[in-house]
Scaffold this motif. Sequence first.
Motif, PDB file in Angstrom:
ATOM      1  N   MET A 249       0.837  -1.369   0.087  1.00  0.00           N
ATOM      2  CA  MET A 249       0.167  -0.160   0.022  1.00  0.00           C
ATOM      3  C   MET A 249       0.782   1.106   0.114  1.00  0.00           C
ATOM      4  O   MET A 249       0.498   2.599  -1.111  1.00  0.00           O
ATOM      5  N   SER A 250       2.021   1.504   0.697  1.00  0.00           N
ATOM      6  CA  SER A 250       2.707   2.515   0.569  1.00  0.00           C
ATOM      7  C   SER A 250       4.025   2.343  -0.256  1.00  0.00           C
ATOM      8  O   SER A 250       4.677   3.528  -0.490  1.00  0.00           O
ATOM      9  N   VAL A 288       3.998   6.706   6.227  1.00  0.00           N
ATOM     10  CA  VAL A 288       4.614   5.654   7.178  1.00  0.00           C
ATOM     11  C   VAL A 288       3.697   5.738   8.324  1.00  0.00           C
ATOM     12  O   VAL A 288       4.128   4.776   8.958  1.00  0.00           O
ATOM     13  N   VAL A 289       2.768   6.497   8.836  1.00  0.00           N
ATOM     14  CA  VAL A 289       1.815   5.501  10.271  1.00  0.00           C
ATOM     15  C   VAL A 289       1.148   4.788   9.351  1.00  0.00           C
ATOM     16  O   VAL A 289       1.016   3.022  10.560  1.00  0.00           O
ATOM     17  N   VAL A 290       1.054   4.088   8.154  1.00  0.00           N
ATOM     18  CA  VAL A 290       0.213   3.238   7.893  1.00  0.00           C
ATOM     19  C   VAL A 290       1.247   2.021   8.181  1.00  0.00           C
ATOM     20  O   VAL A 290       0.351   0.791   8.171  1.00  0.00           O
ATOM     21  N   TYR A 291       2.575   2.456   7.401  1.00  0.00           N
ATOM     22  CA  TYR A 291       3.358   1.399   7.384  1.00  0.00           C
ATOM     23  C   TYR A 291       3.757   0.886   9.118  1.00  0.00           C
ATOM     24  O   TYR A 291       3.807  -0.369   9.128  1.00  0.00           O
ATOM     25  N   LEU A 292       3.948   1.584   9.664  1.00  0.00           N
ATOM     26  CA  LEU A 292       4.435   1.828  10.792  1.00  0.00           C
ATOM     27  C   LEU A 292       3.277   0.726  11.769  1.00  0.00           C
ATOM     28  O   LEU A 292       3.517  -0.332  12.618  1.00  0.00           O
TER      29      LEU A 292
ATOM     30  N   ILE B 158      11.625   2.631   9.747  1.00  0.00           N
ATOM     31  CA  ILE B 158      11.445   3.844   8.567  1.00  0.00           C
ATOM     32  C   ILE B 158      12.070   3.657   7.237  1.00  0.00           C
ATOM     33  O   ILE B 158      12.425   3.010   6.539  1.00  0.00           O
ATOM     34  N   PRO B 159      10.452   3.688   6.562  1.00  0.00           N
ATOM     35  CA  PRO B 159      10.434   2.767   5.189  1.00  0.00           C
ATOM     36  C   PRO B 159      11.401   3.855   4.581  1.00  0.00           C
ATOM     37  O   PRO B 159      11.391   5.241   4.940  1.00  0.00           O
ATOM     38  N   LEU B 160      12.117   3.208   4.311  1.00  0.00           N
ATOM     39  CA  LEU B 160      13.045   4.363   3.330  1.00  0.00           C
ATOM     40  C   LEU B 160      13.589   4.879   1.954  1.00  0.00           C
ATOM     41  O   LEU B 160      13.128   6.334   2.219  1.00  0.00           O
ATOM     42  N   LEU B 161      12.303   4.161   0.754  1.00  0.00           N
ATOM     43  CA  LEU B 161      11.501   5.360  -0.542  1.00  0.00           C
ATOM     44  C   LEU B 161      10.905   6.824   0.144  1.00  0.00           C
ATOM     45  O   LEU B 161      11.469   8.133   0.037  1.00  0.00           O
ATOM     46  N   LEU B 162      10.585   6.651   1.299  1.00  0.00           N
ATOM     47  CA  LEU B 162       9.307   7.468   1.993  1.00  0.00           C
ATOM     48  C   LEU B 162      10.090   8.559   2.420  1.00  0.00           C
ATOM     49  O   LEU B 162      10.317   9.902   2.540  1.00  0.00           O
ATOM     50  N   ALA B 163      11.419   7.588   3.468  1.00  0.00           N
ATOM     51  CA  ALA B 163      12.430   9.042   3.382  1.00  0.00           C
ATOM     52  C   ALA B 163      12.694   9.914   3.458  1.00  0.00           C
ATOM     53  O   ALA B 163      13.309  11.001   3.133  1.00  0.00           O
ATOM     54  N   ALA B 164      13.050   9.203   2.055  1.00  0.00           N
ATOM     55  CA  ALA B 164      14.412   9.523   1.129  1.00  0.00           C
ATOM     56  C   ALA B 164      13.779  10.466   0.111  1.00  0.00           C
ATOM     57  O   ALA B 164      14.279  11.407   0.121  1.00  0.00           O
ATOM     58  N   ILE B 165      12.305  10.039  -0.139  1.00  0.00           N
ATOM     59  CA  ILE B 165      11.824  11.701  -0.492  1.00  0.00           C
ATOM     60  C   ILE B 165      11.788  13.115   0.039  1.00  0.00           C
ATOM     61  O   ILE B 165      12.026  13.719  -0.496  1.00  0.00           O
ATOM     62  N   VAL B 166      11.212  12.496   1.067  1.00  0.00           N
ATOM     63  CA  VAL B 166      11.655  13.991   2.254  1.00  0.00           C
ATOM     64  C   VAL B 166      12.450  14.521   2.562  1.00  0.00           C
ATOM     65  O   VAL B 166      12.910  15.765   2.299  1.00  0.00           O
ATOM     66  N   LEU B 167      14.135  14.048   2.585  1.00  0.00           N
ATOM     67  CA  LEU B 167      15.218  14.242   3.264  1.00  0.00           C
ATOM     68  C   LEU B 167      15.689  14.941   1.811  1.00  0.00           C
ATOM     69  O   LEU B 167      16.803  15.938   1.788  1.00  0.00           O
ATOM     70  N   LEU B 168      15.589  14.442   0.773  1.00  0.00           N
ATOM     71  CA  LEU B 168      15.655  14.510  -0.799  1.00  0.00           C
ATOM     72  C   LEU B 168      15.072  15.856  -1.731  1.00  0.00           C
ATOM     73  O   LEU B 168      15.790  17.041  -1.831  1.00  0.00           O
ATOM     74  N   LYS B 169      13.771  15.873  -0.969  1.00  0.00           N
ATOM     75  CA  LYS B 169      13.200  17.533  -1.265  1.00  0.00           C
ATOM     76  C   LYS B 169      14.224  18.494  -0.814  1.00  0.00           C
ATOM     77  O   LYS B 169      13.403  19.775  -1.611  1.00  0.00           O
ATOM     78  N   ARG B 170      14.187  18.606  -0.249  1.00  0.00           N
ATOM     79  CA  ARG B 170      15.387  19.658   0.733  1.00  0.00           C
ATOM     80  C   ARG B 170      16.335  19.979   0.298  1.00  0.00           C
ATOM     81  O   ARG B 170      16.098  21.132  -0.099  1.00  0.00           O
ATOM     82  N   VAL B 171      16.877  19.695  -1.106  1.00  0.00           N
ATOM     83  CA  VAL B 171      17.813  19.556  -0.987  1.00  0.00           C
ATOM     84  C   VAL B 171      18.084  20.210  -3.181  1.00  0.00           C
ATOM     85  O   VAL B 171      18.746  19.747  -4.236  1.00  0.00           O
ATOM     86  N   SER B 172      16.476  19.691  -3.108  1.00  0.00           N
ATOM     87  CA  SER B 172      16.155  19.193  -4.820  1.00  0.00           C
ATOM     88  C   SER B 172      16.500  20.798  -5.522  1.00  0.00           C
ATOM     89  O   SER B 172      16.731  20.503  -7.087  1.00  0.00           O
ATOM     90  N   THR B 173      16.723  21.607  -5.107  1.00  0.00           N
ATOM     91  CA  THR B 173      17.426  22.902  -6.095  1.00  0.00           C
ATOM     92  C   THR B 173      18.857  23.356  -6.011  1.00  0.00           C
ATOM     93  O   THR B 173      19.903  24.154  -6.219  1.00  0.00           O
TER      94      THR B 173
END
Lengths: 312, 318
Positions: A249-250, A288-292, B158-173
Amino acid sequence: MLRFILRRLLQMVLAFFGTTLIVYALMFAGQGDPIQALAGERPVTAAQRAYLTEKFHLDATGVGGFFYRYFDYLKNLLQGDLGQSLTGRQIGDILAAAWPVTVKLALIAMAVTIVFGVTAGVIAGIRRAGIFDNATLVLTLLVLGIPTIVLAPLAQYLLGVRWQLFPPTAGADPDLYALLLPGIVLGSLSLATALRLTRTSVAENLRADYVRTARSKGLVKRRIVGVHVLRNSLIPVVTFLGVELGNLMSGAIITEGVFNIPGVGFNLFRGIRTEDGPLVVGIVSVLVVVYLVSNLVVDVLYAVLDPRIRYE
Amino acid sequence: MSDFETVAATENQAARRGPSGEPGAPDQVGVPRKPRSLAGDAWRDLRRKPIFWISLFLVVLVAAMAAVPALFTANDPRDCVLSRQHAGPSGGAIFGYDFQGCDTYARAVYGARASLLVGALSALFTGLIALTVGMLAGYFGRWVDALLSRVIDIVLGIPLLLAAIVLLKRVSTSSDNVRLFAVIFVLAVLGWTTAARVVRSSVITAKGQDYVAAARMLGAGNGRIMWRHILPNALAPAIVVLTIALGSFIAAEATLSFLGIGLKAPTISWGIDIDAGRVHMREAATPLVVPSAFLALTVLAFIMLGDAIRDAFDPKLR
């Protein structure tokens, strides 16, 4: 058991705070002047600025102010208020429209995994080291090694565009047939893992004492495999499938993006492409909440299903 | 070590050689036959596996491509002329040209550098974090272990892809190099947990060995024991895990670049090219297929290599 659940719950709460803190710190805390951003090009009067600063506690600098605003964000998140995307739509509405599609896709992927993965795994486990077993091992290694960004576009090109067996994209209101190919692509990764897990588990249980006992009692092979072995072998597979449902789902960002399926992953994909910050943060927070939560449920399920496993 | 004696006793007579090398010579008194080490056994095992040689060949090939791309193609991947859009093979461009009129094959060859750089550096940093955390947790035990293990649990959640999306959004420019190192940083920070667990468990095993007790009796300090006696034993399993992780880091980099948050043009990356080729797949398929094949083969090579080494080191499978 209760102690385990409590400890696991505590761990999840920590992970939740940790992840949301990262999300928040990166997305909101570092931005320039939020009041000017709200007003756009128009000038902001001193009175308006003072009012907004007071309302959102923007003057409180340092750790205190940061955490005040962080808990504000958490409160909104827990109440389901995710704010607006840059296009002006409520993120909650976008998600509400997208969830059913994503769940449908995840269920198709899950069905593919169970029907093909578990069946092939049982056969490979019984005929260990045979041709079928070796063939499936090589095939699953290939599937596990090929990233989704290769698998999804290639499947779309070959099966959708070249040979036209499936519709190449799903579109606004996808039916079951249109979701079948994306479901197979999405499920292929968990299919390979489920197959290997079932195979090892069946092969191991076939050597167990209770199988020898059953055989010496004179039971037919079909009953030994179908009732005795299968029941014990499927415990790890069931828990794995539980984890996967959360992942599916995620984790459907690529598949939904490539096949144009208007689910949650697709909206995240589009949010990233159009630099829609609030949309990305909102969806990621929810995912993230769904995953956890799904991980927590599966861990507890594992302890309930298998009496040999006891967490102290 | 009675196991060793039985192995030596049942070994083929022809394998025993005297000092002058003649086969079948009896064991010389005072010249003990050198027992094979675990690594030696593993190497004997590996040498006979075709899958090991195939994947090693692919890995070396891609590494050469990353180091000296000009060896493999004479064309410039950035020499793009729109009039050649989707043109067929000609000259050095054996796979034709893509939508922008760039040489598809040359771009795929030059794409190896970013992928391998990200993969290798992420694996290196992952290894450093994992060795430090695993060593501290395994060696000191007690509250250090408890604390670090909980940290591992949390990062693993912590899901890797989701965390990476947020972290990398910061340096997108930011500039290209900043983005490259941001991708490496994100993959290392989120990907070290599995390796750390492996190191921790092998450190705990090594800690109880006699030679560690002997070293301590001789007066060696914690630092020396960790560095000289335990680290060499914890290294082999960690390297196996890191080889497989290197493959998945390359896949992760391509995925992030595909999404548009990893590397960006003008950096050449397989993920970017796959995304570009995907859009125009109805007009021409090679710009999609070629970088896809390069990426899939590279990732597969690393995973198969790690898999083969791990099997060779696992005594249960012998």
